[in-house]
Enzyme design. Sequence first.
Site, PDB file in Angstrom:
ATOM      1  N   HIS A  45       4.915   3.706  12.538  1.00 48.05           N
ATOM      2  CA  HIS A  45       5.043   4.154  11.343  1.00 48.05           C
ATOM      3  C   HIS A  45       5.973   5.130  10.546  1.00 48.05           C
ATOM      4  O   HIS A  45       5.361   6.886  11.241  1.00 48.05           O
ATOM      5  CB  HIS A  45       3.690   4.170  10.480  1.00 48.05           C
ATOM      6  CG  HIS A  45       3.412   4.411   9.067  1.00 48.05           C
ATOM      7  ND1 HIS A  45       3.329   3.717   8.178  1.00 48.05           N
ATOM      8  CD2 HIS A  45       3.977   5.648   8.122  1.00 48.05           C
ATOM      9  CE1 HIS A  45       2.724   3.671   6.654  1.00 48.05           C
ATOM     10  NE2 HIS A  45       3.772   4.762   6.530  1.00 48.05           N
TER      11      HIS A  45
ATOM     12  N   CYS B  21       5.164   9.346   0.292  1.00 47.72           N
ATOM     13  CA  CYS B  21       2.876   9.967   0.176  1.00 47.72           C
ATOM     14  C   CYS B  21       2.454  11.028  -0.661  1.00 47.72           C
ATOM     15  O   CYS B  21       3.475  11.347  -0.746  1.00 47.72           O
ATOM     16  CB  CYS B  21       2.361  10.537   1.478  1.00 47.72           C
ATOM     17  SG  CYS B  21       0.513  10.923   2.019  1.00 47.72           S
TER      18      CYS B  21
ATOM     19  N   ARG C 261       1.072  -1.802  -0.363  1.00 52.40           N
ATOM     20  CA  ARG C 261       0.012  -0.103  -0.187  1.00 52.40           C
ATOM     21  C   ARG C 261       0.625   1.170   0.548  1.00 52.40           C
ATOM     22  O   ARG C 261       0.999   1.782  -1.270  1.00 52.40           O
ATOM     23  CB  ARG C 261      -1.197  -0.269   1.005  1.00 52.40           C
ATOM     24  CG  ARG C 261      -2.621   1.204   1.040  1.00 52.40           C
ATOM     25  CD  ARG C 261      -1.690   2.447   1.849  1.00 52.40           C
ATOM     26  NE  ARG C 261      -1.215   2.235   2.975  1.00 52.40           N
ATOM     27  CZ  ARG C 261      -0.412   3.426   3.352  1.00 52.40           C
ATOM     28  NH1 ARG C 261      -0.628   4.463   2.744  1.00 52.40           N
ATOM     29  NH2 ARG C 261      -0.282   3.519   5.225  1.00 52.40           N
TER      30      ARG C 261
HETATM   31  P1  HMG Z   1     -13.712  14.390  -1.914  1.00 51.95           P
HETATM   32  O1  HMG Z   1     -13.035  14.863  -2.652  1.00 51.95           O
HETATM   33  O2  HMG Z   1     -13.934  15.189  -0.352  1.00 51.95           O
HETATM   34  O3  HMG Z   1     -14.756  13.113  -1.769  1.00 51.95           O
HETATM   35  O4  HMG Z   1     -12.075  13.119  -1.102  1.00 51.95           O
HETATM   36  P2  HMG Z   1     -15.890  13.107  -2.328  1.00 51.95           P
HETATM   37  O5  HMG Z   1     -16.968  12.087  -1.692  1.00 51.95           O
HETATM   38  O6  HMG Z   1     -16.159  14.428  -2.924  1.00 51.95           O
HETATM   39  O7  HMG Z   1     -15.213  12.200  -3.735  1.00 51.95           O
HETATM   40  C1  HMG Z   1     -14.591  12.560  -4.763  1.00 51.95           C
HETATM   41  C2  HMG Z   1     -14.430  11.778  -6.102  1.00 51.95           C
HETATM   42  O8  HMG Z   1     -13.721  10.200  -5.070  1.00 51.95           O
HETATM   43  C3  HMG Z   1     -15.737  11.089  -6.469  1.00 51.95           C
HETATM   44  O9  HMG Z   1     -15.989  10.579  -7.661  1.00 51.95           O
HETATM   45  C4  HMG Z   1     -15.920  10.117  -5.774  1.00 51.95           C
HETATM   46  O10 HMG Z   1     -17.344   9.184  -5.669  1.00 51.95           O
HETATM   47  C5  HMG Z   1     -14.882   8.623  -4.910  1.00 51.95           C
HETATM   48  P3  HMG Z   1     -16.149  11.384  -9.117  1.00 51.95           P
HETATM   49  O11 HMG Z   1     -17.209  11.574  -8.523  1.00 51.95           O
HETATM   50  O12 HMG Z   1     -15.163  12.673  -8.804  1.00 51.95           O
HETATM   51  O13 HMG Z   1     -16.291  10.187 -10.059  1.00 51.95           O
HETATM   52  N1  HMG Z   1     -14.490   8.818  -3.586  1.00 51.95           N
HETATM   53  C6  HMG Z   1     -14.517   7.083  -3.921  1.00 51.95           C
HETATM   54  N2  HMG Z   1     -13.459   6.053  -4.772  1.00 51.95           N
HETATM   55  C7  HMG Z   1     -13.268   5.341  -4.359  1.00 51.95           C
HETATM   56  N3  HMG Z   1     -13.387   4.540  -3.203  1.00 51.95           N
HETATM   57  C8  HMG Z   1     -13.594   5.837  -2.231  1.00 51.95           C
HETATM   58  C9  HMG Z   1     -13.786   6.532  -2.601  1.00 51.95           C
HETATM   59  N4  HMG Z   1     -15.070   7.812  -1.509  1.00 51.95           N
HETATM   60  C10 HMG Z   1     -15.015   9.339  -2.996  1.00 51.95           C
HETATM   61  N5  HMG Z   1     -13.596   5.588  -0.650  1.00 51.95           N
HETATM   62  C11 HMG Z   1     -10.974  11.096  -0.310  1.00 51.95           C
HETATM   63  C12 HMG Z   1     -12.257  12.499  -0.431  1.00 51.95           C
HETATM   64  C13 HMG Z   1     -11.688  10.760   1.092  1.00 51.95           C
HETATM   65  C14 HMG Z   1     -12.204  10.773  -0.879  1.00 51.95           C
HETATM   66  C15 HMG Z   1     -10.093  11.930  -1.310  1.00 51.95           C
HETATM   67  O14 HMG Z   1      -9.606  12.687  -0.667  1.00 51.95           O
HETATM   68  C16 HMG Z   1      -8.872  10.391  -1.099  1.00 51.95           C
HETATM   69  O15 HMG Z   1      -9.316   9.525  -1.863  1.00 51.95           O
HETATM   70  N6  HMG Z   1      -7.820  10.753  -0.737  1.00 51.95           N
HETATM   71  C17 HMG Z   1      -6.883   9.517  -0.597  1.00 51.95           C
HETATM   72  C18 HMG Z   1      -6.150   9.701   0.638  1.00 51.95           C
HETATM   73  C19 HMG Z   1      -4.718   8.659   0.665  1.00 51.95           C
HETATM   74  O16 HMG Z   1      -5.162   7.793   0.326  1.00 51.95           O
HETATM   75  N7  HMG Z   1      -3.286   8.965   0.623  1.00 51.95           N
HETATM   76  C20 HMG Z   1      -2.547   8.397   1.193  1.00 51.95           C
HETATM   77  C21 HMG Z   1      -2.342   7.001   1.733  1.00 51.95           C
HETATM   78  S1  HMG Z   1      -2.905   8.084   3.748  1.00 51.95           S
HETATM   79  C22 HMG Z   1      -0.643   8.106   4.060  1.00 51.95           C
HETATM   80  O17 HMG Z   1       0.008   7.280   3.233  1.00 51.95           O
HETATM   81  C23 HMG Z   1      -0.063   7.867   5.426  1.00 51.95           C
HETATM   82  C24 HMG Z   1       0.011   6.976   5.630  1.00 51.95           C
HETATM   83  O18 HMG Z   1       1.258   6.155   5.404  1.00 51.95           O
HETATM   84  C25 HMG Z   1       0.513   6.941   7.404  1.00 51.95           C
HETATM   85  C26 HMG Z   1       2.208   8.364   7.483  1.00 51.95           C
HETATM   86  O19 HMG Z   1       2.603   7.584   6.529  1.00 51.95           O
HETATM   87  O20 HMG Z   1       1.685   9.145   8.010  1.00 51.95           O
HETATM   88  C27 HMG Z   1      -1.261   6.183   6.097  1.00 51.95           C
HETATM   89 MG    MG Z   2       2.655   6.568   5.214  1.00 53.79          MG
END
Ligand code: HMG
Ligand code: MG
Length: 302
Positions: free
Chosen positions: A205, A238, A15
């Site tokens: 992490h 990220c 991931r």
């Molecule tokens: P948004 O624009 O506020 O949400 O995004 P929305 O509800 O308006 O939806 C926007 C679009 O996403 C729509 O599609 C939804 O259908 C779709 P469109 O109409 O534009 O075609 N959608 C989804 N599709 C699939 N699965 C879902 C989903 N939800 C909405 N669950 C949202 C908000 C959270 C969805 C967006 O910002 C997002 O997906 N962000 C991705 C965040 C991410 O993956 N970040 C990386 C991981 S975090 C990380 O790496 C940190 C970690 O490693 C720890 C660390 O290192 O500190 C964990």
């Molecule tokens: Mg991370």
Amino acid sequence: MSRPPRVVITESSPRDGLQSLGAFVATEAKIALIDDLAVAGLVSFDAVSFVSPTAVPQMADAAEVVAGVARSGICLQALVPNRRGLEGAIEAKLDGIGVLTAASDTFSQRNVNATVDESMARIHEILASVPEHLTVRGYVSTMTHCPYEGVTDPDRVAGLSETLLEWGCDEVFLGETIGMGTTADVARVLDRVLDRVPVERLGVHFHDTYGQAIANLAVALDAGVSRLDSSAGGLGGCPYAPGAGGNVATEDVVWLLDGLGIEHGVDLAAVARVARAFCDTQRLEYRSKAGQALLARQATPE
Ligand code: HMG
Ligand code: MG
């Protein structure tokens, strides 16, 4: 000094390791990565995320990846940012979910399009409908530094961590998202967090952008932390933390744990072989120092 006798490593390469890559990694290659790392002894996987495919195209095949993995004896976790993600995780029959907040509003806004308070409200909503069989991990990102706001507030990290557990998360993981923090920063944050959170339910992490991750991990182990994320080959990043380097490499972690006499159940050489082959095939930099040393030694005739 209260180091744990054993730790649980969650393997984050499928991931976190892949989510920022521009070139799409074939579903079969993602499945093989998990299967091969499971054979190498890893039992807990940060496998996929059910997020917007526009935001993170690399995770668009999350359900197919989970369906293809040989599931025996391992636990698969998916990151879910909202109720829709939870539904995806339930349908795909995941073992656990990870939910996302941060100690910085700007990072949270860029990452999940929500302030910290709004992200906590989403988590509350997810927790209200999470089935009992799913374990829930709460991530508090930017534990020491935010890529946009700089140094973050340890008391905010501690408060969020405590609330996540009170609300029903099984564990809380502190994310050093940008990899800038040194041992002094990590020790300061752990000190505050451990005032409010039992060490058994805390994990770390660490990203390795500035080469501090192994030292930071040693500090966490010394504080008694026994849950950690790492990533084979040091893969990771990220999309919303510009400049974030890979995660601490699983191979380097295992080398450290062996030196400290801490049990982990992982075959270091096997992880190195799997990760090296994956990186070579995908044309990615293989970043584990311990893995490089070990593979070079094995390739050199006595
Ligand atoms: P948004 O624009 O506020 O949400 O995004 P929305 O509800 O308006 O939806 C926007 C679009 O996403 C729509 O599609 C939804 O259908 C779709 P469109 O109409 O534009 O075609 N959608 C989804 N599709 C699939 N699965 C879902 C989903 N939800 C909405 N669950 C949202 C908000 C959270 C969805 C967006 O910002 C997002 O997906 N962000 C991705 C965040 C991410 O993956 N970040 C990386 C991981 S975090 C990380 O790496 C940190 C970690 O490693 C720890 C660390 O290192 O500190 C964990
Ligand atoms: Mg991370």
